[in-house]
Design a protein around this motif. Sequence first.
Motif, PDB file in Angstrom:
ATOM      1  N   SER A  28      34.921  31.780  34.622  1.00  0.00           N
ATOM      2  CA  SER A  28      35.862  32.368  33.664  1.00  0.00           C
ATOM      3  C   SER A  28      37.301  32.166  34.128  1.00  0.00           C
ATOM      4  CB  SER A  28      35.578  33.872  33.499  1.00  0.00           C
ATOM      5  OG  SER A  28      34.304  34.092  32.935  1.00  0.00           O
ATOM      6  N   ILE A  29      37.519  32.252  35.430  1.00  0.00           N
ATOM      7  CA  ILE A  29      38.857  32.037  35.982  1.00  0.00           C
ATOM      8  C   ILE A  29      39.270  30.574  35.868  1.00  0.00           C
ATOM      9  CG2 ILE A  29      40.234  32.094  38.100  1.00  0.00           C
ATOM     10  CD1 ILE A  29      38.523  34.506  38.973  1.00  0.00           C
ATOM     11  N   ILE A  30      38.324  29.663  36.168  1.00  0.00           N
ATOM     12  CA  ILE A  30      38.634  28.237  36.190  1.00  0.00           C
ATOM     13  C   ILE A  30      38.815  27.665  34.787  1.00  0.00           C
ATOM     14  CG2 ILE A  30      37.768  25.950  36.824  1.00  0.00           C
ATOM     15  CD1 ILE A  30      36.313  27.285  39.166  1.00  0.00           C
ATOM     16  N   PHE A  31      37.871  27.965  33.890  1.00  0.00           N
ATOM     17  CA  PHE A  31      37.853  27.297  32.579  1.00  0.00           C
ATOM     18  C   PHE A  31      38.418  28.136  31.434  1.00  0.00           C
ATOM     19  CE2 PHE A  31      34.396  25.229  34.975  1.00  0.00           C
ATOM     20  CZ  PHE A  31      34.807  23.909  34.872  1.00  0.00           C
ATOM     21  N   LEU A  32      38.397  29.458  31.564  1.00  0.00           N
ATOM     22  CA  LEU A  32      38.850  30.309  30.465  1.00  0.00           C
ATOM     23  C   LEU A  32      40.158  31.029  30.786  1.00  0.00           C
ATOM     24  CD1 LEU A  32      35.402  31.864  29.443  1.00  0.00           C
ATOM     25  CD2 LEU A  32      36.543  29.863  28.458  1.00  0.00           C
ATOM     26  N   GLN A  33      40.773  30.662  31.912  1.00  0.00           N
ATOM     27  CA  GLN A  33      42.055  31.233  32.331  1.00  0.00           C
ATOM     28  C   GLN A  33      42.017  32.766  32.400  1.00  0.00           C
ATOM     29  OE1 GLN A  33      42.286  28.573  29.726  1.00  0.00           O
ATOM     30  NE2 GLN A  33      42.204  27.363  31.604  1.00  0.00           N
ATOM     31  N   ALA A  34      40.874  33.307  32.777  1.00  0.00           N
ATOM     32  CA  ALA A  34      40.753  34.755  32.920  1.00  0.00           C
ATOM     33  C   ALA A  34      41.439  35.210  34.204  1.00  0.00           C
ATOM     34  CB  ALA A  34      39.280  35.161  32.938  1.00  0.00           C
ATOM     35  N   HIS A  35      41.951  36.430  34.186  1.00  0.00           N
ATOM     36  CA  HIS A  35      42.630  36.982  35.356  1.00  0.00           C
ATOM     37  C   HIS A  35      41.981  38.324  35.703  1.00  0.00           C
ATOM     38  CE1 HIS A  35      45.819  33.970  35.022  1.00  0.00           C
ATOM     39  NE2 HIS A  35      45.820  34.210  33.719  1.00  0.00           N
ATOM     40  N   PHE A  36      41.616  38.485  36.974  1.00  0.00           N
ATOM     41  CA  PHE A  36      40.971  39.713  37.411  1.00  0.00           C
ATOM     42  C   PHE A  36      41.743  40.291  38.587  1.00  0.00           C
ATOM     43  CE2 PHE A  36      37.576  37.003  35.685  1.00  0.00           C
ATOM     44  CZ  PHE A  36      37.108  37.829  34.665  1.00  0.00           C
ATOM     45  N   SER A  37      41.953  41.591  38.538  1.00  0.00           N
ATOM     46  CA  SER A  37      42.647  42.274  39.628  1.00  0.00           C
ATOM     47  C   SER A  37      41.688  42.508  40.786  1.00  0.00           C
ATOM     48  CB  SER A  37      43.206  43.610  39.135  1.00  0.00           C
ATOM     49  OG  SER A  37      42.133  44.492  38.825  1.00  0.00           O
ATOM     50  N   LEU A  38      42.243  42.906  41.906  1.00  0.00           N
ATOM     51  CA  LEU A  38      41.420  43.206  43.079  1.00  0.00           C
ATOM     52  C   LEU A  38      40.452  44.357  42.776  1.00  0.00           C
ATOM     53  CD1 LEU A  38      40.741  42.781  46.058  1.00  0.00           C
ATOM     54  CD2 LEU A  38      42.595  44.381  46.626  1.00  0.00           C
ATOM     55  N   ALA A  39      40.920  45.352  42.016  1.00  0.00           N
ATOM     56  CA  ALA A  39      40.065  46.493  41.660  1.00  0.00           C
ATOM     57  C   ALA A  39      38.859  46.040  40.833  1.00  0.00           C
ATOM     58  CB  ALA A  39      40.867  47.535  40.886  1.00  0.00           C
ATOM     59  N   GLU A  40      39.081  45.096  39.909  1.00  0.00           N
ATOM     60  CA  GLU A  40      37.973  44.597  39.084  1.00  0.00           C
ATOM     61  C   GLU A  40      36.959  43.835  39.938  1.00  0.00           C
ATOM     62  OE1 GLU A  40      39.255  43.197  34.855  1.00  0.00           O
ATOM     63  OE2 GLU A  40      40.992  42.935  36.170  1.00  0.00           O
ATOM     64  N   VAL A  41      37.439  43.028  40.861  1.00  0.00           N
ATOM     65  CA  VAL A  41      36.544  42.267  41.736  1.00  0.00           C
ATOM     66  C   VAL A  41      35.729  43.212  42.613  1.00  0.00           C
ATOM     67  CG1 VAL A  41      36.428  40.580  43.605  1.00  0.00           C
ATOM     68  CG2 VAL A  41      38.045  40.247  41.721  1.00  0.00           C
ATOM     69  N   ILE A  42      36.401  44.229  43.173  1.00  0.00           N
ATOM     70  CA  ILE A  42      35.694  45.213  43.995  1.00  0.00           C
ATOM     71  C   ILE A  42      34.651  45.953  43.159  1.00  0.00           C
ATOM     72  CG2 ILE A  42      35.939  47.371  45.285  1.00  0.00           C
ATOM     73  CD1 ILE A  42      38.694  46.385  46.190  1.00  0.00           C
ATOM     74  N   GLY A  43      35.028  46.305  41.932  1.00  0.00           N
ATOM     75  CA  GLY A  43      34.098  46.989  41.043  1.00  0.00           C
ATOM     76  C   GLY A  43      32.867  46.160  40.754  1.00  0.00           C
ATOM     77  N   ALA A  44      33.058  44.873  40.465  1.00  0.00           N
ATOM     78  CA  ALA A  44      31.928  43.984  40.204  1.00  0.00           C
ATOM     79  C   ALA A  44      31.027  43.883  41.434  1.00  0.00           C
ATOM     80  CB  ALA A  44      32.440  42.603  39.805  1.00  0.00           C
ATOM     81  N   CYS A  45      31.636  43.773  42.607  1.00  0.00           N
ATOM     82  CA  CYS A  45      30.852  43.683  43.851  1.00  0.00           C
ATOM     83  C   CYS A  45      30.036  44.953  44.078  1.00  0.00           C
ATOM     84  CB  CYS A  45      31.776  43.439  45.040  1.00  0.00           C
ATOM     85  SG  CYS A  45      32.554  41.810  45.062  1.00  0.00           S
TER      86      CYS A  45
END
Length: 301
Positions: free
Chosen positions: A269-286
Amino acid sequence: MNSKQMLRKGTLLALTASIIWGISGTVMQFVAQSTSVPATWFIGTRTLITGIILLLIVFFKNGKQQFFRIFKNKKSVVLLILFSLLGLLGNLYTFFYSVQLGNSAAATILQYLSPLFILLGTLIFMHKIPSKVDLISFGIALIGVFLLITQGNIHHLVIPFAAFIWGVLSGLTAAFYVVFPKLLVEMDLDPVEVTGWGMFLSGVISQFIRPIWQLPPHFTLSAAMGVGTIILLGTLLAFLIMITATKYVSSAIVSITDAAQPFVTFILSIIFLQAHFSLAEVIGACLVVISIYILNRFSEE
């Protein structure tokens, strides 16, 4: 083939299937947001084509006499109908709308909560008291979802509220997608057979809503390629690879490799759809992935 070779092969197959599902989730966002393909036509086409192909495999594998055995038992017929309506159609529609209104990464993580809904189901309907590990997993998952959809700010939603609701519903219907086929497989039915009939029945029902021959307006080549990728790669091939993996490794190993799916969707999503995720979102997903891993590992034990 010795045990180490079987473990290596099964793990690689399961990981491959999870990666393919992750790719499919990203393609789903493209189809849902960037094309004119409606959910009714897409889901009907996806289930019907996949169902026909799987049933052809079953027919040549099991023969004519065993082809309709799922309909010889009233209980299996009822479970098949529930699987088709609540598990398949319910999950496909809720996931599609969650992706369409939000993004594939958040939708995938919310759908990944299905084991927690199974845990709640056993508590409500079977009166099974959750263990400490269950409660810890549930708490970690809630924290993860909170960070994923709010970035830690209770007054702010990263995705639309409607996308969040559809995502939660996709997690609930994903639980049905797991439970009903498992009950059918326990009746000495083949997983490919169960999924094939479920897909086919879902596809037939969908034809009354939007027939496959009524193509969407402005159905471009890129839209057709996206739909084809999801059907052949993300639905059919990934499922068959995962079924093959279960012949070599336990469900615990499969559940561990399944964690690759949301991370692949995030990265693509970041590479092809130009999505942007914050550190909080990444931690939440993990945290969500970790909680489901703990829950699956404990259940296996």
